[in-house]
Design a protein around this motif. Sequence first.
Motif, PDB file in Angstrom:
ATOM      1  N   GLY A 179     -39.507  23.701 -72.518  1.00  0.00           N
ATOM      2  CA  GLY A 179     -40.101  22.401 -71.392  1.00  0.00           C
ATOM      3  C   GLY A 179     -40.893  21.278 -72.684  1.00  0.00           C
ATOM      4  O   GLY A 179     -40.056  21.185 -73.427  1.00  0.00           O
ATOM      5  N   SER A 180     -41.890  20.822 -72.136  1.00  0.00           N
ATOM      6  CA  SER A 180     -42.419  19.354 -72.527  1.00  0.00           C
ATOM      7  C   SER A 180     -43.736  19.401 -73.277  1.00  0.00           C
ATOM      8  O   SER A 180     -44.119  21.087 -72.957  1.00  0.00           O
ATOM      9  N   ASN A 181     -44.223  18.585 -74.000  1.00  0.00           N
ATOM     10  CA  ASN A 181     -45.173  17.917 -74.209  1.00  0.00           C
ATOM     11  C   ASN A 181     -46.218  17.236 -74.020  1.00  0.00           C
ATOM     12  O   ASN A 181     -46.045  16.374 -73.506  1.00  0.00           O
ATOM     13  N   GLY A 205     -40.106  30.273 -73.560  1.00  0.00           N
ATOM     14  CA  GLY A 205     -39.565  29.572 -72.066  1.00  0.00           C
ATOM     15  C   GLY A 205     -40.102  28.317 -71.781  1.00  0.00           C
ATOM     16  O   GLY A 205     -39.425  27.675 -70.816  1.00  0.00           O
ATOM     17  N   GLY A 206     -41.793  28.078 -71.704  1.00  0.00           N
ATOM     18  CA  GLY A 206     -41.977  27.141 -71.251  1.00  0.00           C
ATOM     19  C   GLY A 206     -42.534  25.691 -71.753  1.00  0.00           C
ATOM     20  O   GLY A 206     -42.112  25.165 -72.070  1.00  0.00           O
ATOM     21  N   SER A 207     -43.266  24.735 -71.484  1.00  0.00           N
ATOM     22  CA  SER A 207     -44.334  23.424 -71.930  1.00  0.00           C
ATOM     23  C   SER A 207     -45.495  23.866 -72.549  1.00  0.00           C
ATOM     24  O   SER A 207     -45.537  25.585 -72.628  1.00  0.00           O
ATOM     25  N   ARG A 208     -45.726  22.941 -73.329  1.00  0.00           N
ATOM     26  CA  ARG A 208     -46.735  23.386 -74.129  1.00  0.00           C
ATOM     27  C   ARG A 208     -48.860  22.310 -73.659  1.00  0.00           C
ATOM     28  O   ARG A 208     -47.738  21.138 -73.173  1.00  0.00           O
ATOM     29  N   SER A 232     -45.281  29.338 -70.890  1.00  0.00           N
ATOM     30  CA  SER A 232     -46.074  28.158 -71.598  1.00  0.00           C
ATOM     31  C   SER A 232     -47.315  28.757 -72.275  1.00  0.00           C
ATOM     32  O   SER A 232     -47.708  29.918 -72.111  1.00  0.00           O
ATOM     33  N   GLU A 233     -47.872  27.777 -73.342  1.00  0.00           N
ATOM     34  CA  GLU A 233     -48.642  27.704 -73.616  1.00  0.00           C
ATOM     35  C   GLU A 233     -49.595  26.944 -73.421  1.00  0.00           C
ATOM     36  O   GLU A 233     -49.779  25.567 -73.567  1.00  0.00           O
ATOM     37  N   ARG A 234     -51.171  27.370 -73.669  1.00  0.00           N
ATOM     38  CA  ARG A 234     -52.353  26.604 -73.233  1.00  0.00           C
ATOM     39  C   ARG A 234     -52.388  26.380 -71.431  1.00  0.00           C
ATOM     40  O   ARG A 234     -52.506  25.026 -71.479  1.00  0.00           O
ATOM     41  N   ALA A 235     -51.385  26.553 -70.873  1.00  0.00           N
ATOM     42  CA  ALA A 235     -50.885  26.367 -69.704  1.00  0.00           C
ATOM     43  C   ALA A 235     -51.026  27.145 -68.567  1.00  0.00           C
ATOM     44  O   ALA A 235     -49.651  27.911 -68.870  1.00  0.00           O
ATOM     45  N   PRO A 236     -50.943  26.930 -67.256  1.00  0.00           N
ATOM     46  CA  PRO A 236     -50.142  27.384 -66.397  1.00  0.00           C
ATOM     47  C   PRO A 236     -48.883  27.027 -65.689  1.00  0.00           C
ATOM     48  O   PRO A 236     -48.486  26.100 -65.677  1.00  0.00           O
ATOM     49  N   LEU A 237     -48.499  28.350 -65.161  1.00  0.00           N
ATOM     50  CA  LEU A 237     -46.964  27.636 -64.935  1.00  0.00           C
ATOM     51  C   LEU A 237     -46.462  28.122 -63.588  1.00  0.00           C
ATOM     52  O   LEU A 237     -46.877  29.704 -63.005  1.00  0.00           O
ATOM     53  N   SER A 258     -47.704  34.135 -70.220  1.00  0.00           N
ATOM     54  CA  SER A 258     -47.727  32.584 -71.092  1.00  0.00           C
ATOM     55  C   SER A 258     -48.803  33.373 -72.009  1.00  0.00           C
ATOM     56  O   SER A 258     -49.484  34.663 -71.862  1.00  0.00           O
ATOM     57  N   TYR A 259     -49.117  32.626 -72.963  1.00  0.00           N
ATOM     58  CA  TYR A 259     -50.020  32.213 -74.147  1.00  0.00           C
ATOM     59  C   TYR A 259     -51.205  32.022 -73.786  1.00  0.00           C
ATOM     60  O   TYR A 259     -51.909  30.128 -73.668  1.00  0.00           O
ATOM     61  N   ASN A 260     -51.957  32.324 -72.952  1.00  0.00           N
ATOM     62  CA  ASN A 260     -53.296  31.516 -72.648  1.00  0.00           C
ATOM     63  C   ASN A 260     -54.390  31.441 -73.257  1.00  0.00           C
ATOM     64  O   ASN A 260     -55.038  31.155 -73.337  1.00  0.00           O
TER      65      ASN A 260
END
Length: 323
Positions: A179-181, A205-208, A232-237, A258-260
Amino acid sequence: TLSRALEKVEDGGTVVIKDSVAVDGWTAHQKTVTVTGGSLDATSLSSLQIKDNVTFTDIQILVNANEYICANGYTLIMDSGVELSNAIDLYGGGDSTTVAGTHVELYSGTYKCVYGGSLRGVVDGDTHLVVGGTVNAGIDVTNHSGVQYFFGGGYSDTVTGSTHLTFQDSAKAIHLFGGSNDPNSEIGGSTNLIATGGQSMSMYGGSRNVDTSNDVNVTVTGGTFEQIFGGSERAPLTGNVDLRVLGGTITRRIYGGSYNDTSGLSFSSSHVVKGNITLSLGSGAQITYGYNGNDLSVFAHSRYSSNSALETANLVFADKTVY
């Protein structure tokens, strides 16, 4: 100048650079061309704005360290033998503009962050980023301070369609994101990441840093990765995650969610996947646990274990020979 050459060359033709030629701007000609040979000097520009469908091959592109490249929705291919004088950022879309879709393929050169989407703009359609060949051949993929990130989406942009990132061959990266940043980003469709080769420390697979609502599709059939996260990293999905690790070598851990970590091992219970997670493992995946640290695991949920009750997750063994 390159402008004069692009004006004169036929559609589908080739511009051959002798010695060094300046880039003094780029006017759209609605052409598809190949540019090769010598050096293309873009150091007089704050950004190289490409406005034709271009394949660069066997060429040196001179750029400043703080410069960046925008393909503006045109097809951009960095084929074999491309050398950038400085590793810089690259965007498939534009800078605060709207494009219909993007298509970027990178097979050589060294880059910092590369985005299939735009820089603070809009992609009114899908993004497509392919990274392969010998891209970033000289980097250390274990360097946590490395800046070689690849995103299927953009930076602080809006993608109305879906994002697509394909990672292959002998390419190298520090982090991959489907995804996006940046928190201001939006994705209307799904995020999609396919890995058939290459090396990267992390894959998401998600965003940052982006709270997104979209489904995620990840398929790994080759390559070497320290860690893989479906979310995602550092964000909910908010959406469903389909993570399929069918091949490749994973040296540390696989998480379906996610990596939370919010930054520096401070975890957020809200950074979870609000949807269904399916983590499928195939017999072609080699989980070696070659990492000399902790958290050697396969876990269908997100990284922070106290979140698991908030998620619906399934771990699927594709066949009985997986372990």
